[in-house]
Design a protein around this motif. Structure first.
Motif, PDB file in Angstrom:
ATOM      1  N   VAL A   1     -15.452 -25.371  -9.735  1.00 57.88           N
ATOM      2  CA  VAL A   1     -14.953 -25.359 -11.126  1.00 57.88           C
ATOM      3  C   VAL A   1     -14.941 -23.932 -11.680  1.00 57.88           C
ATOM      4  N   GLY A   2     -13.845 -23.589 -12.332  1.00 55.02           N
ATOM      5  CA  GLY A   2     -13.769 -22.273 -12.978  1.00 55.02           C
ATOM      6  C   GLY A   2     -13.092 -21.209 -12.133  1.00 55.02           C
ATOM      7  N   ALA A   3     -12.695 -21.573 -10.900  1.00 52.93           N
ATOM      8  CA  ALA A   3     -12.078 -20.562 -10.022  1.00 52.93           C
ATOM      9  C   ALA A   3     -10.801 -20.005 -10.626  1.00 52.93           C
TER      10      ALA A   3
ATOM     11  N   THR B   1     -13.762 -14.834   1.858  1.00 54.68           N
ATOM     12  CA  THR B   1     -14.606 -15.825   2.522  1.00 54.68           C
ATOM     13  C   THR B   1     -15.983 -15.864   1.847  1.00 54.68           C
ATOM     14  N   VAL B   2     -16.289 -17.010   1.269  1.00 55.35           N
ATOM     15  CA  VAL B   2     -17.596 -17.188   0.615  1.00 55.35           C
ATOM     16  C   VAL B   2     -18.080 -18.614   0.863  1.00 55.35           C
ATOM     17  N   ARG B   3     -19.385 -18.844   0.635  1.00 54.86           N
ATOM     18  CA  ARG B   3     -19.893 -20.209   0.696  1.00 54.86           C
ATOM     19  C   ARG B   3     -19.659 -20.848  -0.660  1.00 54.86           C
TER      20      ARG B   3
ATOM     21  N   ALA C   1      -8.199 -10.342  -8.315  1.00 54.93           N
ATOM     22  CA  ALA C   1      -8.137 -11.762  -8.698  1.00 54.93           C
ATOM     23  C   ALA C   1      -8.791 -12.654  -7.626  1.00 54.93           C
ATOM     24  N   VAL C   2      -8.487 -12.413  -6.354  1.00 59.43           N
ATOM     25  CA  VAL C   2      -9.111 -13.280  -5.331  1.00 59.43           C
ATOM     26  C   VAL C   2     -10.609 -12.997  -5.236  1.00 59.43           C
ATOM     27  N   THR C   3     -11.002 -11.785  -5.604  1.00 60.99           N
ATOM     28  CA  THR C   3     -12.438 -11.462  -5.592  1.00 60.99           C
ATOM     29  C   THR C   3     -13.159 -12.201  -6.722  1.00 60.99           C
ATOM     30  N   THR C   4     -12.625 -12.148  -7.944  1.00 64.15           N
ATOM     31  CA  THR C   4     -13.307 -12.834  -9.054  1.00 64.15           C
ATOM     32  C   THR C   4     -13.221 -14.359  -8.877  1.00 64.15           C
ATOM     33  N   GLY C   5     -12.123 -14.850  -8.289  1.00 63.40           N
ATOM     34  CA  GLY C   5     -12.015 -16.283  -7.984  1.00 63.40           C
ATOM     35  C   GLY C   5     -13.102 -16.698  -6.999  1.00 63.40           C
ATOM     36  N   ALA C   6     -13.341 -15.860  -6.007  1.00 61.52           N
ATOM     37  CA  ALA C   6     -14.361 -16.180  -5.000  1.00 61.52           C
ATOM     38  C   ALA C   6     -15.768 -16.147  -5.613  1.00 61.52           C
TER      39      ALA C   6
ATOM     40  N   ALA D   1       0.115 -20.141 -12.201  1.00 59.89           N
ATOM     41  CA  ALA D   1       0.129 -21.590 -12.000  1.00 59.89           C
ATOM     42  C   ALA D   1      -0.349 -21.909 -10.597  1.00 59.89           C
ATOM     43  N   SER D   2      -0.858 -23.128 -10.412  1.00 59.92           N
ATOM     44  CA  SER D   2      -1.064 -23.630  -9.058  1.00 59.92           C
ATOM     45  C   SER D   2       0.310 -24.021  -8.539  1.00 59.92           C
ATOM     46  N   ASP D   3       0.451 -24.152  -7.220  1.00 65.88           N
ATOM     47  CA  ASP D   3       1.801 -24.443  -6.711  1.00 65.88           C
ATOM     48  C   ASP D   3       2.329 -25.780  -7.237  1.00 65.88           C
TER      49      ASP D   3
ATOM     50  N   VAL E   1       0.980 -17.446  -8.122  1.00 66.76           N
ATOM     51  CA  VAL E   1       0.700 -18.818  -7.693  1.00 66.76           C
ATOM     52  C   VAL E   1      -0.684 -18.867  -7.054  1.00 66.76           C
ATOM     53  N   LYS E   2      -1.564 -19.690  -7.647  1.00 65.91           N
ATOM     54  CA  LYS E   2      -2.920 -19.859  -7.111  1.00 65.91           C
ATOM     55  C   LYS E   2      -2.878 -20.902  -6.005  1.00 65.91           C
ATOM     56  N   LEU E   3      -3.485 -20.583  -4.874  1.00 63.84           N
ATOM     57  CA  LEU E   3      -3.399 -21.473  -3.720  1.00 63.84           C
ATOM     58  C   LEU E   3      -4.778 -21.927  -3.249  1.00 63.84           C
ATOM     59  N   GLY E   4      -5.747 -21.994  -4.158  1.00 58.36           N
ATOM     60  CA  GLY E   4      -7.086 -22.458  -3.804  1.00 58.36           C
ATOM     61  C   GLY E   4      -7.656 -21.635  -2.649  1.00 58.36           C
TER      62      GLY E   4
END
Ligand code: ATP
Length: 317
Positions: free
Chosen positions: A255-257, A248-250, A282-287, A192-194, A226-229
């Motif tokens: 959408v879809g993160a 860290t990415v540009r 997870a943070v890698t695929t989110g990025a 979930a998001s917070d 908890v997903k924190l954007g």
């Protein structure tokens, strides 16, 4: 055997490049939270079955063709001749603000039946069932289908991941909370998001994050993620908590993160990786998702996961 069974509504997605009322051209693709996760996992090498429903129309064919091309198992997908495939329009209105317009009421996805889910389970039990809180918001039939899936998973000893994914345009938060709370005892991994966590936590829980996490763990949920954007993500278990900052990415398209993050997390879980490695993937695929256009198009293959560590301006020849 498939590693993962998932289902939910996948729509045809049309993307404009400015205010829609001015006309112009639209890119055409598909989008759906669960099928985004299915594609993310398939690219990482996991066999996944998607058991959603589409209409008997060209949009439905695009959905099925795209998922098939990505290697998602469609053996339990339904083509419903009585309803159209849903549609969504993306309207990038400002550089950092996109409006999404849905045309999904009465769609095939909103008529997904519990029988379809029974057929999906009957073929072979997956290792993991992945649901989102969008599906029960679509109508009584998909809600009953998801309820049935939770019970079948419990009977078969299949672990369950739930991404709360609250959509305020689809249903009221009080009703969403009721459903999420009734599902929580069936869940092993809650994502979930917070700001979504209070929907799953018991109504009596306090307003602090810790007050909401503890009762969820006490219910038997093994991992509360908890997903924190741009702040990364945190996982809470009975033995403690762990945080990972975002990569860290540009950012070109946020959408879809969330769905990409879930795919990375579940991929590492299915690999029997420990919690730190699950969050890392997870943070890698989110990025990857925020650094790519589209909901799922930029999802990495397993071989591509290290690409984010390359120096800026790298050209691979
Ligand atoms: P959405 O509904 O748009 O898919 P979400 O709210 O479900 O998103 P987020 O918390 O925005 O999910 O993002 C999921 C994960 O993606 C974050 O936990 C983080 O790891 C990664 N992420 C999000 N935004 C960024 C960013 N700006 N830079 C790098 N990684 C990001």
């Amino acid at each position: 055997m498939n590693d993962v069974l998932t289902f939910g509504e996948t729509m045809i997605a049309l993307r404009g490049s400015g205010p829609l009322k001015l006309g112009g051209s639209l890119d055409i693709s598909i989008a759906g939270a669960e099928s985004n996760v299915a594609i993310g996992l398939t690219r990482l090498g996991h066999p996944v079955r998607w058991a959603g429903a589409v209409g008997d129309d060209e949009a439905g064919q695009l959905v099925l063709r795209t998922l098939r091309a990505e290697g998602v198992d469609l053996g339990a997908a339904t083509v419903d001749p009585g309803a159209p495939t849903g549609l969504m329009l993306f309207e990038p209105r400002l550089p950092d603000l996109t409006r999404v317009h849905y045309y999904r009421a009465g769609s095939a996805g909103s008529r997904l039946s519990p029988e379809a889910i029974e057929r999906a389970f009957a073929a072979a039990s997956p290792r993991l069932l992945h649901l989102t809180g969008i599906t029960p918001a679509l109508g009584p039939a998909p809600r009953a289908a998801a309820d049935r899936a939770l019970r079948l998973a419990r009977e078969a000893g299949v672990q369950v991941c739930l991404d709360v994914n609250y959509r305020s345009r689809l249903w009221d938060s009080a009703v969403a909370g009721e459903v999420m709370r009734s599902w929580a005892p069936y869940v092993d991994v809650l994502i979930a998001s917070d700001d979504e966590l209070p929907l799953a936590a018991p109504a009596s829980a306090g307003s602090e994050l810790a007050d909401q996490v503890k009762p969820l763990l006490d219910l038997g949920i093994r991992e509360v993620v908890v997903k924190l954007g741009a702040g990364g993500a945190r996982v809470h278990t009975a033995t403690g908590e762990l945080h990972r900052p975002a990569r860290t990415v540009r950012v070109v398209d946020p959408v879809g993160a969330g769905d990409a993050f879930v795919a990375g997390y579940l991929s590492a879980l299915l690999d029997d990786a420990e919690l730190p490695a699950r969050l890392d993937r997870a943070v890698t695929t989110g990025a990857f998702a925020v650094a790519s256009h589209g909901d799922w198009e930029g999802a990495p293959t397993r071989a591509e996961l290290p690409l984010l560590s390359a120096e800026s301006g790298t050209v691979l020849r």
